[in-house]
Design an enzyme around this catalytic site. Structure first.
Site, PDB file in Angstrom:
ATOM      1  N   ASP A 118      10.058  -3.597  -3.528  1.00 43.99           N
ATOM      2  CA  ASP A 118       8.756  -3.973  -4.229  1.00 43.99           C
ATOM      3  C   ASP A 118       8.998  -4.396  -5.676  1.00 43.99           C
ATOM      4  OD1 ASP A 118       5.968  -3.999  -4.935  1.00 43.99           O
ATOM      5  OD2 ASP A 118       5.725  -2.496  -3.246  1.00 43.99           O
TER       6      ASP A 118
ATOM      7  N   HIS B 217       9.030  -8.348  -6.764  1.00 44.34           N
ATOM      8  CA  HIS B 217       8.000  -8.961  -6.923  1.00 44.34           C
ATOM      9  C   HIS B 217       7.479  -9.170  -8.495  1.00 44.34           C
ATOM     10  CE1 HIS B 217       5.772  -9.220  -2.997  1.00 44.34           C
ATOM     11  NE2 HIS B 217       6.114  -7.876  -2.809  1.00 44.34           N
TER      12      HIS B 217
ATOM     13  N   SER C  80      -1.992  -1.512  -0.766  1.00 44.14           N
ATOM     14  CA  SER C  80      -1.314  -2.803  -1.182  1.00 44.14           C
ATOM     15  C   SER C  80      -1.964  -3.388  -2.115  1.00 44.14           C
ATOM     16  CB  SER C  80      -1.260  -3.722  -0.013  1.00 44.14           C
ATOM     17  OG  SER C  80      -0.888  -3.150   1.094  1.00 44.14           O
TER      18      SER C  80
ATOM     19  N   HIS D  47       2.030   4.686   0.476  1.00 43.61           N
ATOM     20  CA  HIS D  47       2.643   3.817  -0.598  1.00 43.61           C
ATOM     21  C   HIS D  47       1.481   3.598  -1.532  1.00 43.61           C
ATOM     22  CE1 HIS D  47       5.266   0.296  -1.742  1.00 43.61           C
ATOM     23  NE2 HIS D  47       4.048  -0.159  -2.076  1.00 43.61           N
TER      24      HIS D  47
ATOM     25  N   HIS E 271      -0.010   1.841  -5.240  1.00 45.60           N
ATOM     26  CA  HIS E 271      -0.165   1.025  -6.386  1.00 45.60           C
ATOM     27  C   HIS E 271      -1.177   1.555  -7.542  1.00 45.60           C
ATOM     28  CE1 HIS E 271       2.394  -2.423  -5.101  1.00 45.60           C
ATOM     29  NE2 HIS E 271       2.244  -2.028  -4.024  1.00 45.60           N
TER      30      HIS E 271
END
Length: 332
Positions: A10, A13, A163, A190, A192
């Site tokens: 990740d 990115h 996401s 997961h 963010h």
């Protein structure tokens, strides 16, 4: 409790997928010394993701895996695959190169596309996991149905990715709790950090039944970044959740990440990140949106708002140019 370190996947990115072999190896060695259970490596969008549309990686998939395989003597090696980018050949090559865990990803309402990939992973003898992307776009019941379907396809762990960094703790608790009640395999979360809630959301996920949590050193990841690994570990420990990670060594690994990987500094939650999270737009859109908006002289916040209205997802980067042109024309 299993921590899944996505720094070298990740995190790509944040640097346009340009990490080199020495950088990958340096962080993998440090994470292994900290006894991190799993280190995920690859292009930001996973196996087969390197392309003109979403960004070309400096190294091909096999070279990235070979750069780290021999230093991961404790940590397992993981890869990420989204059907449509990654193929069966990519999965075979990754397992041959030493991948222990293969995580198959699908849009939150399309768990059926993981069936063939999961079957192949099981056939190859690697651990098969499955996650649902952009999970804020589906209600808890639908997410649980899709996760149960993927377990039926052979997934040995299932879960969701925030996401877009859109969730609050209540959102996470509802979704993870519903999924955990519907499956008999470990549940993954997961997060963010668009709304500065990634660590809190990860703790909420654990309290609701998740046992596999993704995080990155210094939060190194798409958009505003991921759950910050070296902050999450002591929080989990204080709440009585054993991680098995060596915290002093993990802090040194985080310092290694900052020294070797974060060329432009650690990801931060700024105005663009907040708007992206609120609009529910994939965090990986940040760099291309900022670039296209600057070239056209339009407000990137307006671009994220319109992309959110259109329910844009990863792989639809071409929509960015359409939205920018629309906004530029409207301004004229």
């Amino acid at each position: 409790m299993t921590l899944h370190d996505a720094t070298l996947r990740d995190g790509q990115h944040a640097v346009a997928h340009r990490l080199d072999a020495a950088q990958l190896r340096a962080y993998a060695k440090a994470a292994n010394a900290a006894r991190v259970p799993l280190v995920e490596v690859g292009h930001g969008n996973g196996l087969g993701g390197s392309s003109l549309q979403i960004g070309q990686a400096l190294l091909d998939d096999r070279a990235m895996l070979e750069a780290v395989r021999d230093v991961l003597t404790h940590s397992r090696l993981g890869v990420f695959v989204a059907p449509g980018w990654g193929t069966g050949r990519d999965i075979r090559d990754a397992v041959r190169a030493g991948a222990d865990v293969v995580r198959i990803a699908a849009h939150c309402t399309l768990g059926d596309v993981t069936e063939r990939h999961l079957a192949l992973v099981r056939e190859l003898g690697a651990e098969a996991q499955a996650v649902l992307l952009m999970s804020h776009m589906a209600d808890p019941g639908r997410l649980a149905e899709e996760c149960a379907r993927m377990v039926g396809f052979g997934a040995q762990a299932v879960g969701i990715m925030d996401s877009a960094g859109h969730y609050t703790m209540r959102d996470v608790t509802e979704r993870i709790g519903t999924i955990a009640a519907a499956v008999d395999v470990p549940v993954i979360f997961h997060g963010h950090n668009n709304l500065c809630l990634a660590v809190a959301n990860s703790l909420a996920a654990v309290q609701a039944g998740a046992t596999v949590i993704d995080a990155c050193a210094r939060g190194f990841g798409a958009g505003a970044g991921n759950t910050q690994l070296e902050a999450l570990v002591p929080v989990l420990d204080r709440e009585g959740h054993t991680t098995g990670v060596d915290l002093p060594a993990l802090l040194r690994a985080a310092d290694t990440a900052e020294d070797r990987l974060l060329e432009h500094g650690a990801p931060t939650t700024d105005s663009v990140s907040v708007m992206s999270g609120l609009a529910g737009v994939f965090s990986g859109f940040r760099r291309p949106v900022l670039r296209a908006a600057a070239e056209a002289g339009v407000d990137p916040l307006a671009v994220f708002t319109e992309l959110g209205r259109r329910c844009a997802v990863a792989g639809q980067e071409d929509l960015i140019a359409d939205v920018v042109r629309l906004l530029a024309k409207a301004a004229v």
